[in-house]
Design a protein around this motif. Structure first.
Motif, PDB file in Angstrom:
ATOM      1  N   PRO A  81      65.593   7.252  -0.555  1.00  0.00           N
ATOM      2  CA  PRO A  81      65.363   7.411   0.887  1.00  0.00           C
ATOM      3  C   PRO A  81      63.863   7.513   1.207  1.00  0.00           C
ATOM      4  CG  PRO A  81      67.038   8.948   0.109  1.00  0.00           C
ATOM      5  CD  PRO A  81      66.446   8.317  -1.102  1.00  0.00           C
ATOM      6  N   GLY A  82      63.444   6.814   2.236  1.00  0.00           N
ATOM      7  CA  GLY A  82      62.048   6.925   2.682  1.00  0.00           C
ATOM      8  C   GLY A  82      61.057   6.052   1.938  1.00  0.00           C
ATOM      9  N   GLU A  83      61.542   5.186   1.056  1.00  0.00           N
ATOM     10  CA  GLU A  83      60.634   4.373   0.233  1.00  0.00           C
ATOM     11  C   GLU A  83      59.614   3.580   1.066  1.00  0.00           C
ATOM     12  OE1 GLU A  83      62.514   2.030  -2.780  1.00  0.00           O
ATOM     13  OE2 GLU A  83      60.676   0.945  -3.261  1.00  0.00           O
ATOM     14  N   GLU A  84      60.097   2.891   2.096  1.00  0.00           N
ATOM     15  CA  GLU A  84      59.205   2.053   2.921  1.00  0.00           C
ATOM     16  C   GLU A  84      58.048   2.861   3.501  1.00  0.00           C
ATOM     17  OE1 GLU A  84      59.083  -1.249   3.619  1.00  0.00           O
ATOM     18  OE2 GLU A  84      60.594  -1.469   2.033  1.00  0.00           O
ATOM     19  N   GLU A  85      58.390   4.027   4.057  1.00  0.00           N
ATOM     20  CA  GLU A  85      57.343   4.843   4.680  1.00  0.00           C
ATOM     21  C   GLU A  85      56.321   5.313   3.640  1.00  0.00           C
ATOM     22  OE1 GLU A  85      58.336   8.715   6.167  1.00  0.00           O
ATOM     23  OE2 GLU A  85      56.496   8.842   7.371  1.00  0.00           O
ATOM     24  N   ILE A  86      56.806   5.716   2.471  1.00  0.00           N
ATOM     25  CA  ILE A  86      55.889   6.203   1.438  1.00  0.00           C
ATOM     26  C   ILE A  86      54.934   5.083   1.028  1.00  0.00           C
ATOM     27  CG2 ILE A  86      55.727   7.037  -0.934  1.00  0.00           C
ATOM     28  CD1 ILE A  86      58.474   8.436  -0.472  1.00  0.00           C
ATOM     29  N   LEU A  87      55.473   3.872   0.808  1.00  0.00           N
ATOM     30  CA  LEU A  87      54.624   2.757   0.397  1.00  0.00           C
ATOM     31  C   LEU A  87      53.566   2.454   1.462  1.00  0.00           C
ATOM     32  CD1 LEU A  87      57.220   0.273  -1.200  1.00  0.00           C
ATOM     33  CD2 LEU A  87      55.623   1.788  -2.389  1.00  0.00           C
ATOM     34  N   SER A  88      53.976   2.414   2.717  1.00  0.00           N
ATOM     35  CA  SER A  88      53.005   2.014   3.738  1.00  0.00           C
ATOM     36  C   SER A  88      51.982   3.115   3.994  1.00  0.00           C
ATOM     37  CB  SER A  88      53.701   1.567   5.022  1.00  0.00           C
ATOM     38  OG  SER A  88      54.326   2.656   5.628  1.00  0.00           O
ATOM     39  N   ARG A  89      52.423   4.378   4.004  1.00  0.00           N
ATOM     40  CA  ARG A  89      51.463   5.464   4.235  1.00  0.00           C
ATOM     41  C   ARG A  89      50.494   5.601   3.065  1.00  0.00           C
ATOM     42  NH1 ARG A  89      52.683   8.981   8.573  1.00  0.00           N
ATOM     43  NH2 ARG A  89      50.673   9.913   8.051  1.00  0.00           N
ATOM     44  N   ALA A  90      51.001   5.462   1.840  1.00  0.00           N
ATOM     45  CA  ALA A  90      50.121   5.569   0.662  1.00  0.00           C
ATOM     46  C   ALA A  90      49.093   4.433   0.688  1.00  0.00           C
ATOM     47  CB  ALA A  90      50.943   5.523  -0.622  1.00  0.00           C
ATOM     48  N   GLU A  91      49.541   3.247   1.052  1.00  0.00           N
ATOM     49  CA  GLU A  91      48.624   2.109   1.165  1.00  0.00           C
ATOM     50  C   GLU A  91      47.514   2.409   2.181  1.00  0.00           C
ATOM     51  OE1 GLU A  91      49.213  -1.058  -0.445  1.00  0.00           O
ATOM     52  OE2 GLU A  91      47.198  -1.543   0.262  1.00  0.00           O
ATOM     53  N   MET A  92      47.915   2.961   3.306  1.00  0.00           N
ATOM     54  CA  MET A  92      46.934   3.261   4.356  1.00  0.00           C
ATOM     55  C   MET A  92      45.913   4.300   3.913  1.00  0.00           C
ATOM     56  SD  MET A  92      48.671   3.191   8.129  1.00  0.00           S
ATOM     57  CE  MET A  92      50.238   3.967   7.746  1.00  0.00           C
ATOM     58  N   VAL A  93      46.384   5.397   3.322  1.00  0.00           N
ATOM     59  CA  VAL A  93      45.408   6.433   2.944  1.00  0.00           C
ATOM     60  C   VAL A  93      44.510   5.938   1.810  1.00  0.00           C
ATOM     61  CG1 VAL A  93      46.837   8.355   3.769  1.00  0.00           C
ATOM     62  CG2 VAL A  93      46.905   7.752   1.349  1.00  0.00           C
ATOM     63  N   ALA A  94      45.043   5.087   0.932  1.00  0.00           N
ATOM     64  CA  ALA A  94      44.209   4.545  -0.153  1.00  0.00           C
ATOM     65  C   ALA A  94      43.113   3.653   0.407  1.00  0.00           C
ATOM     66  CB  ALA A  94      45.078   3.765  -1.145  1.00  0.00           C
ATOM     67  N   GLU A  95      43.476   2.798   1.365  1.00  0.00           N
ATOM     68  CA  GLU A  95      42.476   1.921   1.996  1.00  0.00           C
ATOM     69  C   GLU A  95      41.424   2.728   2.731  1.00  0.00           C
ATOM     70  OE1 GLU A  95      43.966  -1.152   4.606  1.00  0.00           O
ATOM     71  OE2 GLU A  95      45.236  -1.949   2.991  1.00  0.00           O
TER      72      GLU A  95
END
Lengths: 442, 442
Positions: free
Chosen positions: A419-433
């Motif tokens: 559950p929540g995989e999509e959000e984790i991937l996109s938020r992690a991508e954003m904070v990394a960038e």
């Protein structure tokens, strides 16, 4: 049973589950998990007895049950740095890439980095891990939400500076107090003196005393490179494990990562003190440490050898299934023995030995133990043919063969869905960038 | 376009395909593949030009395009022996386990074993491989049906016995003639002298002459273990590569596997003769050969270094993506250099260098080349964050990140679905069980 009849409710936890028709140690069995997350029954006819009791039934025909994997050394939030800097000399890598980036790290970054790490670990069958980094209250929040088990420590580094030591002591105490306040039996605080070459003797002694006083684990890097061993001998006239022993840092509360350059005498000290060792073969190979942890000496000395991935900036993933293969291969190759670290021992390193190190039970699937169970698909190329399931798990499959992950009776992944995989991937991508952007602005 | 409108028709081949909006070398592009399987156009605005021409459109947003991977050394049908015997001493492993089983091998076994291997390779992004085993006409049939590219050789072993030599020559000629009769441009025959220590000098000379006469590849094991090097020096007063050179076995038609124990002079000979080397790091580690192929010497000498998994009984999988990581890690570790074999060079080993070795084009995604393309999911943990896609492919992901495989313009896997997977798994399982059963009956 009504409350849980929706499939998506299986992720909530607090429900009894029957795992029906699963292959366990060569036998087809049913496993009944009680609502409090324990393995209540396990036999070849559990199904008949518990079918009507179970709030959920997982049809596990064609699946193999294994204890959940345990990662005993990582820096979870560093997953944000995956692929940010590779194939560099260690000194440049640290001073030009890693440290400048880490200087801009925030609690929000660590929260999403840890969420990403947990997602990756769950997707590859890991249920528990031993973490050391910064902003660890944020890491604790992330772990709490995922349902995993973890031992969390603030990376304590004083370089002999008294002021820094005081602030590290304060950070450590703050973390332990925060974790106590969470009252989550799956999350434990630990003290994390970074390494004998970054922490003063006084601070090592404080860490040891605090670990004893609070009865918490002590997580430390030990003898990763030859240079740190030589520096230790030059500065202290003793080897790193002897120095740690002198500072009372070696006990059954201790988890020592890497341990590549231990000599036989040091292995005997670790064994005698009941220390847990975390073997990190992929990281050791990537960073070219040029010596593999002396598994046979540690085993002979009675030390508990476990497995860890290290952080993603030196691996670059958290797939403990892949790490099992790397461990079994590296030991054979480096120590020139085609029989060293066979598949069964490797799987035990990544399961029962890891659980013992972190203090989360015995890590076996048996009555009364916490239901930390993963189900592996039997119907895939890496599991065909099935001459030897354990060999296939260790040498042939990777973490993607894991279909279902259950931790303390709560389903964390079902049919590879978290559950929540999509959000984790996109938020992690954003904070990394954003983190890389802030570091570049300087 | 009507004939192909069903989604399942995408596996048939012979249709034009537009891969729309894929990430290639950091740019979002469209790739137009003509019905004859070539890359006809590739640019940032192909879509506007070719949208109406394409019989199929693959929406590749969120995917990364890479050249298909090339496995330059394997024994495909040995996938039937996956996990059958591990963690044993080499001699016992061969004499007690592998050889007794292989004595019962049939053409049917090799057919299904090769099908299983092809399935596994397709599922992990491999489009072409270099194979050496027995019953190779059956292997050729299997490869033909899967749509992959392969170079196939009969493992030629005479141990100096003249009668055996004649029968091996006959088997080799029969295979080459059979493959010619197939008239499949994706399948090539090769001559496969097993190794300098199992093939007589006379036979090596025959193999070399036959390879030249037929203009086919010569596939051989070279200097895998220290023992075979010492034995060669004792018997022939020269090192294995020098012996091969004396028998005219070294040329740009040669693919030499393992090459762990080459000295610098041998590397220079291989470079001068234009030999292709297949690096097999996982197998070398598992079998404890105790030395890593000297990559830097071979590179300096101009030899073409490629990547292979070896057979499943010594790996135990055919995942070339995993093998890339093992290669990059082992070179750094063994040769004590954290900058050796960086990610980009590793990917080139597994793609363009492999294609060059097998004579299947340049292995790059560019206009006029065969459309051998794989699409990797960008939206998964191992690809998050995306600081460096090549680093993620080599160090972080495994073969399961591959979503789509296209070989010569034919889709072999789409959304991880390979036609016929279930049948291959069950038939391979059955023949493997039956094979073990027959061996036990003795």
């Amino acid at each position: 049973m009504n409350e849980y009849k929706e499939y998506s409710d299986i992720y909530r936890g607090g429900a009894s589950i029957l795992i029906a028709g699963v292959l366990l140690n060569g036998k087809t069995v049913d496993i009944f998990i009680s609502a409090d997350g324990k393995i209540e029954d396990l036999s070849e006819n559990t199904r008949t007895v518990h079918r009507s009791d179970a709030e959920f039934i997982i049809d596990a025909s064609g699946k193999i049950a294994l204890p959940g994997l345990v990662n005993t050394h990582t820096h979870a939030a560093m997953t944000l740095l995956r692929g940010y800097a590779d194939d560099m000399h260690l000194h440049e890598w640290l001073t030009e890439k890693i440290w400048p980036l880490e200087a801009h790290l925030t609690g929000e970054d660590v929260y999403w980095g840890t969420k990403l790490a947990c997602l990756e670990m769950i997707k590859s069958g890991t249920v528990a891990f031993n973490d050391m980094y910064f902003f660890m209250e944020d890491a604790a929040r992330a772990v709490d939400e995922t349902g995993m088990k973890a031992v969390l420590s603030h990376g304590f580094i004083d370089f002999g500076n008294e002021e820094k030591r005081d602030s590290e002591i304060a950070s450590t105490k703050k973390l332990i107090s925060y974790i106590k306040s969470m009252n989550n039996p799956r999350i434990k605080g630990a003290v994390g003196p970074h390494a004998p070459y970054t922490v003063s003797k006084d601070a090592l002694e404080w860490c040891s005393a605090y670990s004893e006083e609070e009865d918490i684990k002590l997580h430390i890097h030990l003898s990763e490179t030859e240079k740190e061993v030589n520096d230790c001998i030059n500065e202290h006239a003793m080897r790193p494990a002897e120095l740690l022993d002198k500072c009372n840092c070696l006990s059954s509360r201790t988890i020592a990562a890497h341990c590549c350059w231990l000599d036989e005498k040091e292995c005997r000290i670790l064994g005698k003190k009941g220390v847990h060792v975390s073997h990190n073969p992929a990281s050791n190979m990537k960073l070219a440490v040029n010596r593999a942890m002396p598994y046979q000496w540690l085993k002979d000395a009675g030390a508990n050898v476990t497995l860890g991935t290290d952080g993603c900036s030196s691996n670059n993933n958290l797939d403990l299934s892949e790490e099992m293969k790397t461990a079994a291969l590296l030991q054979k190759f480096y120590w020139n023995s085609d029989t060293l670290l066979p598949a069964g021992e490797t799987l035990a390193m990544a399961t029962s030995a890891g659980k013992k190190a972190l203090g989360f039970g015995n890590g076996r699937i048996e009555q009364g133990e916490a239901a930390d169970i993963i189900l592996i698909d039997r119907n895939c190329a890496c599991m065909t043919p099935l001459h030897n399931p354990v060999s296939n798990v260790v040498y042939s499959c990777n973490g993607n063969a894991v279909n279902t992950v259950i931790c303390d009776g709560r389903v964390l992944m079902s049919e590879r869905e978290v559950p929540g995989e999509e959000e984790i991937l996109s938020r992690a991508e954003m904070v990394a960038e954003s983190l890389v952007g802030r570091a570049k602005e300087e």
